[in-house]
Design a protein around this motif. Structure first.
Motif, PDB file in Angstrom:
ATOM      1  N   HIS A  70       0.817  -1.217   0.000  1.00  0.00           N
ATOM      2  CA  HIS A  70       0.000   0.000   0.000  1.00  0.00           C
ATOM      3  C   HIS A  70       0.847   1.262   0.000  1.00  0.00           C
ATOM      4  CE1 HIS A  70      -3.976  -1.763   1.762  1.00  0.00           C
ATOM      5  NE2 HIS A  70      -3.915  -1.855   0.458  1.00  0.00           N
ATOM      6  N   ARG A  71       0.387   2.241  -0.766  1.00  0.00           N
ATOM      7  CA  ARG A  71       0.928   3.594  -0.690  1.00  0.00           C
ATOM      8  C   ARG A  71      -0.190   4.528  -0.233  1.00  0.00           C
ATOM      9  NH1 ARG A  71       3.549   3.805  -6.756  1.00  0.00           N
ATOM     10  NH2 ARG A  71       5.117   2.148  -6.515  1.00  0.00           N
ATOM     11  N   PRO A  72       0.129   5.609   0.431  1.00  0.00           N
ATOM     12  CA  PRO A  72      -0.911   6.510   0.935  1.00  0.00           C
ATOM     13  C   PRO A  72      -1.783   7.118  -0.162  1.00  0.00           C
ATOM     14  CG  PRO A  72       1.184   6.936   2.021  1.00  0.00           C
ATOM     15  CD  PRO A  72       1.472   5.996   0.902  1.00  0.00           C
ATOM     16  N   ASP A  73      -1.256   7.199  -1.390  1.00  0.00           N
ATOM     17  CA  ASP A  73      -2.045   7.799  -2.463  1.00  0.00           C
ATOM     18  C   ASP A  73      -2.672   6.752  -3.387  1.00  0.00           C
ATOM     19  OD1 ASP A  73       0.319   6.954  -3.584  1.00  0.00           O
ATOM     20  OD2 ASP A  73       0.676   8.783  -4.755  1.00  0.00           O
ATOM     21  N   ASP A  74      -2.618   5.481  -3.000  1.00  0.00           N
ATOM     22  CA  ASP A  74      -3.225   4.418  -3.806  1.00  0.00           C
ATOM     23  C   ASP A  74      -4.745   4.465  -3.739  1.00  0.00           C
ATOM     24  OD1 ASP A  74      -0.955   3.210  -4.810  1.00  0.00           O
ATOM     25  OD2 ASP A  74      -0.872   1.646  -3.268  1.00  0.00           O
ATOM     26  N   THR A  75      -5.375   3.966  -4.786  1.00  0.00           N
ATOM     27  CA  THR A  75      -6.775   3.570  -4.746  1.00  0.00           C
ATOM     28  C   THR A  75      -6.794   2.050  -4.691  1.00  0.00           C
ATOM     29  OG1 THR A  75      -7.593   5.478  -5.991  1.00  0.00           O
ATOM     30  CG2 THR A  75      -8.966   3.506  -5.992  1.00  0.00           C
ATOM     31  N   SER A 108      -1.794  -0.102   7.273  1.00  0.00           N
ATOM     32  CA  SER A 108      -1.301   0.666   6.124  1.00  0.00           C
ATOM     33  C   SER A 108      -2.465   0.961   5.193  1.00  0.00           C
ATOM     34  CB  SER A 108      -0.217  -0.134   5.391  1.00  0.00           C
ATOM     35  OG  SER A 108       0.208   0.543   4.229  1.00  0.00           O
ATOM     36  N   ALA A 109      -3.010   2.158   5.310  1.00  0.00           N
ATOM     37  CA  ALA A 109      -4.234   2.485   4.577  1.00  0.00           C
ATOM     38  C   ALA A 109      -3.948   3.203   3.266  1.00  0.00           C
ATOM     39  CB  ALA A 109      -5.140   3.345   5.437  1.00  0.00           C
ATOM     40  N   PRO A 110      -4.665   2.864   2.193  1.00  0.00           N
ATOM     41  CA  PRO A 110      -4.579   3.611   0.945  1.00  0.00           C
ATOM     42  C   PRO A 110      -5.385   4.904   1.054  1.00  0.00           C
ATOM     43  CG  PRO A 110      -6.225   1.905   0.724  1.00  0.00           C
ATOM     44  CD  PRO A 110      -5.631   1.751   2.105  1.00  0.00           C
ATOM     45  N   GLY A 111      -5.297   5.727   0.039  1.00  0.00           N
ATOM     46  CA  GLY A 111      -6.030   6.984   0.060  1.00  0.00           C
ATOM     47  C   GLY A 111      -7.496   6.848  -0.272  1.00  0.00           C
ATOM     48  N   HIS A 112      -7.860   5.753  -0.924  1.00  0.00           N
ATOM     49  CA  HIS A 112      -9.245   5.580  -1.370  1.00  0.00           C
ATOM     50  C   HIS A 112      -9.517   4.086  -1.479  1.00  0.00           C
ATOM     51  CE1 HIS A 112     -12.482   6.412  -4.706  1.00  0.00           C
ATOM     52  NE2 HIS A 112     -13.032   6.413  -3.488  1.00  0.00           N
ATOM     53  N   GLY A 158     -10.835   6.225   5.924  1.00  0.00           N
ATOM     54  CA  GLY A 158     -10.744   7.083   4.744  1.00  0.00           C
ATOM     55  C   GLY A 158     -11.997   6.997   3.892  1.00  0.00           C
TER      56      GLY A 158
END
Length: 298
Positions: A70-75, A108-112, A158
């Protein structure tokens, strides 16, 4: 009903459609995910496709593996499921998948997050269904999806987008379920179409390409909330069979069979599509017969 109230109707966090930074697909290579991936790649959106053979969400290590990518800006597009869910064992496996995703989201949360659910979560109704209709499933498949919706809503802080498509038709369907996809295959091979009863129940059918487009739009506008994906029309299974035989000039016959058990949804499953039109006013669904005619012409 409580679940539908704490997740609001669909809203957009972005005023204009924007390409997602990256989309991670859980359940890549499937009917829906494959159509979405093709659209994303056409937009040149980076995609991390994770099919079941690469990430088994029922495994003990799935959560840690998913969290590590996961990246923070991932969907994150969660479409992986053993479907349709027809047994208790399948239900448990599907909930284990959601458990792995929830554990990953907590660390680890994505952005969406976009979850592909189903209209099977709704109770039967003699009125057109809306996003606020009673979510009270009477099938294991509906119970599975509603349970996973609640799990995700409780573990992810989120923007969560829950999309509930109705019966999907189109090329590439692996299930060969009762309806347009199966009927078309039978007509092309001049085999008879066996109907449950007289095929009189009326249902809505939505094209796979339209489903994928709505999913893409929801990601592009970073939408959150609940939205049904339905085209708005109602067609009986007999009318579909007759149309396909007529289009194909086939020798196939329509065979009515005594119905065993109760007619699904009491023969009526309509949708009020106001919300999807409001959410994406420039989008127009292709109706069932329009798609069938174009498919037959190729």
């Amino acid at each position: 009903i409580i679940h539908n109230n704490f997740i609001k109707m669909l809203t957009h966090l972005k005023e204009q459609a924007t390409k997602p930074a990256r989309v991670v697909i859980l359940g890549a290579g499937g009917f829906i995910s494959g159509a979405v991936e093709r659209k994303l790649k056409a937009m040149e959106v980076p995609v991390l496709a994770l099919p079941r053979k690469e990430l088994d969400l029922t495994s003990d290590t799935a959560a840690s593996i998913l969290a590590s990518v996961h990246r923070p800006d991932d969907t994150l597009l969660f479409v992986s499921a053993k479907a349709p869910t027809k047994s208790e064992a399948m239900l448990i496996d599907n909930l284990l998948m959601a458990k792995s995703v929830c554990e990953a989201l907590k660390s680890s949360a994505p952005g969406h997050l976009v979850y592909i659910s189903s209209d099977a979560v709704y109770a039967d109704s003699d009125k057109p269904l809306t996003e606020a209709s009673c979510a009270q499933p009477d099938s294991l498949h509906g119970v599975m999806h509603l349970s996973r919706e609640v799990m995700l809503a409780n573990c992810f802080n989120g923007p969560l987008c829950i999309l509930r498509p109705t019966l999907i038709h189109g090329e590439g369907d692996p299930h060969n379920g009762y309806g347009p996809n199966k009927f078309m295959r039978l007509v092309k091979t001049s085999n008879d179409i066996q109907l449950f009863g007289n095929g009189e129940e009326r249902r809505n059918h939505v094209w796979i390409e339209d489903v994928a487009e709505i999913i893409k739009l929801a990601m592009s506008f970073q939408s959150k909330g609940i939205l049904n994906i339905a085209s708005g029309g109602l067609t009986s299974f007999r009318d579909i069979a007759e149309k396909l035989i007529s289009l194909g000039g086939s020798s196939s016959q329509i065979i009515s069979n005594p119905r065993i058990g109760q007619m699904p949804h009491n023969g009526y499953r309509a949708f009020d599509v106001s919300a999807v039109r409001l959410a994406f006013p420039k989008f127009e669904f292709k109706q069932l017969f329009e798609v069938l005619e174009k498919s037959n012409a190729r």
